[in-house]
Design a protein around this motif. Sequence first.
Motif, PDB file in Angstrom:
ATOM      1  N   UNK A  61     -15.635  -1.767  19.608  1.00 35.76           N
ATOM      2  CA  UNK A  61     -14.723  -2.651  18.893  1.00 35.76           C
ATOM      3  C   UNK A  61     -14.120  -3.635  19.889  1.00 35.76           C
ATOM      4  N   UNK A  62     -13.887  -4.854  19.434  1.00 33.31           N
ATOM      5  CA  UNK A  62     -13.300  -5.882  20.288  1.00 33.31           C
ATOM      6  C   UNK A  62     -11.831  -5.583  20.526  1.00 33.31           C
ATOM      7  N   UNK A  63     -11.421  -5.541  21.791  1.00 31.20           N
ATOM      8  CA  UNK A  63     -10.046  -5.237  22.169  1.00 31.20           C
ATOM      9  C   UNK A  63      -9.498  -6.402  22.982  1.00 31.20           C
ATOM     10  N   UNK A  64      -8.472  -7.075  22.461  1.00 29.39           N
ATOM     11  CA  UNK A  64      -7.869  -8.189  23.184  1.00 29.39           C
ATOM     12  C   UNK A  64      -6.911  -7.730  24.265  1.00 29.39           C
ATOM     13  N   UNK A  65      -6.313  -6.541  24.086  1.00 33.31           N
ATOM     14  CA  UNK A  65      -5.364  -6.091  25.100  1.00 33.31           C
ATOM     15  C   UNK A  65      -4.605  -4.851  24.690  1.00 33.31           C
ATOM     16  N   UNK A  66      -3.579  -4.541  25.476  1.00 32.52           N
ATOM     17  CA  UNK A  66      -2.668  -3.418  25.221  1.00 32.52           C
ATOM     18  C   UNK A  66      -1.308  -3.987  24.839  1.00 32.52           C
ATOM     19  N   UNK A  67      -0.775  -3.525  23.711  1.00 33.87           N
ATOM     20  CA  UNK A  67       0.523  -3.987  23.206  1.00 33.87           C
ATOM     21  C   UNK A  67       1.565  -2.958  23.614  1.00 33.87           C
ATOM     22  N   UNK A 103      -4.818   0.882  16.816  1.00 37.28           N
ATOM     23  CA  UNK A 103      -5.016  -0.556  16.964  1.00 37.28           C
ATOM     24  C   UNK A 103      -4.140  -1.316  15.982  1.00 37.28           C
ATOM     25  N   UNK A 104      -3.558  -2.410  16.439  1.00 34.86           N
ATOM     26  CA  UNK A 104      -2.825  -3.327  15.576  1.00 34.86           C
ATOM     27  C   UNK A 104      -3.412  -4.723  15.781  1.00 34.86           C
ATOM     28  N   UNK A 105      -3.319  -5.563  14.741  1.00 35.50           N
ATOM     29  CA  UNK A 105      -3.875  -6.914  14.824  1.00 35.50           C
ATOM     30  C   UNK A 105      -2.786  -7.912  15.171  1.00 35.50           C
ATOM     31  N   UNK A 113      -3.607  -8.007  28.830  1.00 34.52           N
ATOM     32  CA  UNK A 113      -4.682  -8.701  28.128  1.00 34.52           C
ATOM     33  C   UNK A 113      -6.034  -8.423  28.771  1.00 34.52           C
ATOM     34  N   UNK A 114      -7.069  -8.454  27.925  1.00 29.34           N
ATOM     35  CA  UNK A 114      -8.438  -8.240  28.379  1.00 29.34           C
ATOM     36  C   UNK A 114      -8.966  -9.519  29.038  1.00 29.34           C
ATOM     37  N   UNK A 131      -7.775  -7.239  17.855  1.00 35.12           N
ATOM     38  CA  UNK A 131      -7.153  -5.922  17.952  1.00 35.12           C
ATOM     39  C   UNK A 131      -6.499  -5.694  19.305  1.00 35.12           C
ATOM     40  N   UNK A 132      -5.326  -5.066  19.250  1.00 36.16           N
ATOM     41  CA  UNK A 132      -4.628  -4.618  20.454  1.00 36.16           C
ATOM     42  C   UNK A 132      -4.397  -3.111  20.349  1.00 36.16           C
ATOM     43  N   UNK A 133      -4.555  -2.405  21.445  1.00 29.68           N
ATOM     44  CA  UNK A 133      -4.191  -0.993  21.476  1.00 29.68           C
ATOM     45  C   UNK A 133      -2.668  -0.894  21.516  1.00 29.68           C
ATOM     46  N   UNK A 134      -2.091  -0.218  20.524  1.00 32.55           N
ATOM     47  CA  UNK A 134      -0.650   0.013  20.527  1.00 32.55           C
ATOM     48  C   UNK A 134      -0.364   1.124  21.521  1.00 32.55           C
ATOM     49  N   UNK A 135       0.285   0.765  22.627  1.00 33.53           N
ATOM     50  CA  UNK A 135       0.324   1.645  23.797  1.00 33.53           C
ATOM     51  C   UNK A 135       1.745   1.736  24.343  1.00 33.53           C
ATOM     52  N   UNK A 136       2.495   2.739  23.896  1.00 29.40           N
ATOM     53  CA  UNK A 136       3.860   2.919  24.394  1.00 29.40           C
ATOM     54  C   UNK A 136       3.884   3.366  25.847  1.00 29.40           C
TER      55      UNK A 136
END
Length: 342
Positions: free
Chosen positions: A161-167, A78-80, A101-102, A89-94
């Motif tokens: 945990x609160x997740x805003x999206x995938x980065x 996760x990165x902010x 976005x959620x 928080x966003x999941x760092x997702x290559x």
Amino acid sequence: MNYYSGCNRQRWLMLIAAILYPILGITSGTFTAKHPDPPDVFIPKTISILAFNNTSTDPMGSLESVTIPLKRAGKLFLIEARIDNETGNFVFDTGSSHLVLNKTYFRKYLSTETDNAGGITGATATIGHIKIKRLEIAGLGFDNLPADVTNLGHIENRRGVKILGLFGFALLKNLEIVIDVNRNELRLYRIDKNGNRINSQRPSKFDITQKIAEHQNVLFVQARIGGKLLDFCLDTGAESNVLNSYASRKVLGTVTIQRRSSLVGVGTARSEVIYGIMNDFNFGDHPIPNMQTIITSMDNMSESYGITIDGMLGYDFFSQGEICINMIKNELGVWFTKKETR
């Protein structure tokens, strides 16, 4: 009708197990009560209409390098970041091509929608397309950024945990990226047109350097298992490595089967998969033994991306050391943690 479409999940699992055990001579565990199921494995992949947002956007700002803390939710990184007035928080997702976005937190945005979204589990979900005014992360900024919107509540519910999206990777592809799981850091460096860091010296030589390919903003590298050269998607959003169940017998025969598990993908999609250990994984000329993997079909993802995918490299691969990605040079470098010298 295809034979598999008439089978339920349990019959499918038993069929794969029956193939792997007697024919390939795979050793170790059985699917009995003495081997309790491990926690669910998450691969929060959302495959959208790639033509909507398949270009990269250079981040603005004066910083030539930045270090971003990596937080954990299970084995997700996760990165902010901040989007407009929302920080989280966003999941760092290559393994995701861009920004997803959620829907829970971005319902107010006017969007166009399609049902063309899915992932490794093969399920589909409603997805929307929006444009955000600004995204900020550690002093870097992106303006007027396209994004996809879908339901990511399953990640929040399972990980608490609160997740805003995938980065996704496309946001950073014109930077040099260093993923250092053991120090919980993501380091970003601005690079020139030749791929060299600006006013920043790259450290000593990598333990291994591998050519890296890009297809629709998703990264691919090659590795060898059982003497076969395979194409793997690099996926920081996968809590486990994945091996295609349709790989050759010689490849599958190198895996020690342990038990079955659940795989969760986009939305609430879930499927049962085989869980094991890769005993003959070689990255270049460097063997990486005892990495965990799941075995499942990669057909849905291969079809969505328009390229054959033999597997994914997730958390267990990235935890081997420092992983450096430079797409200007089409290069992936690794400093292995367990080596005595670098």
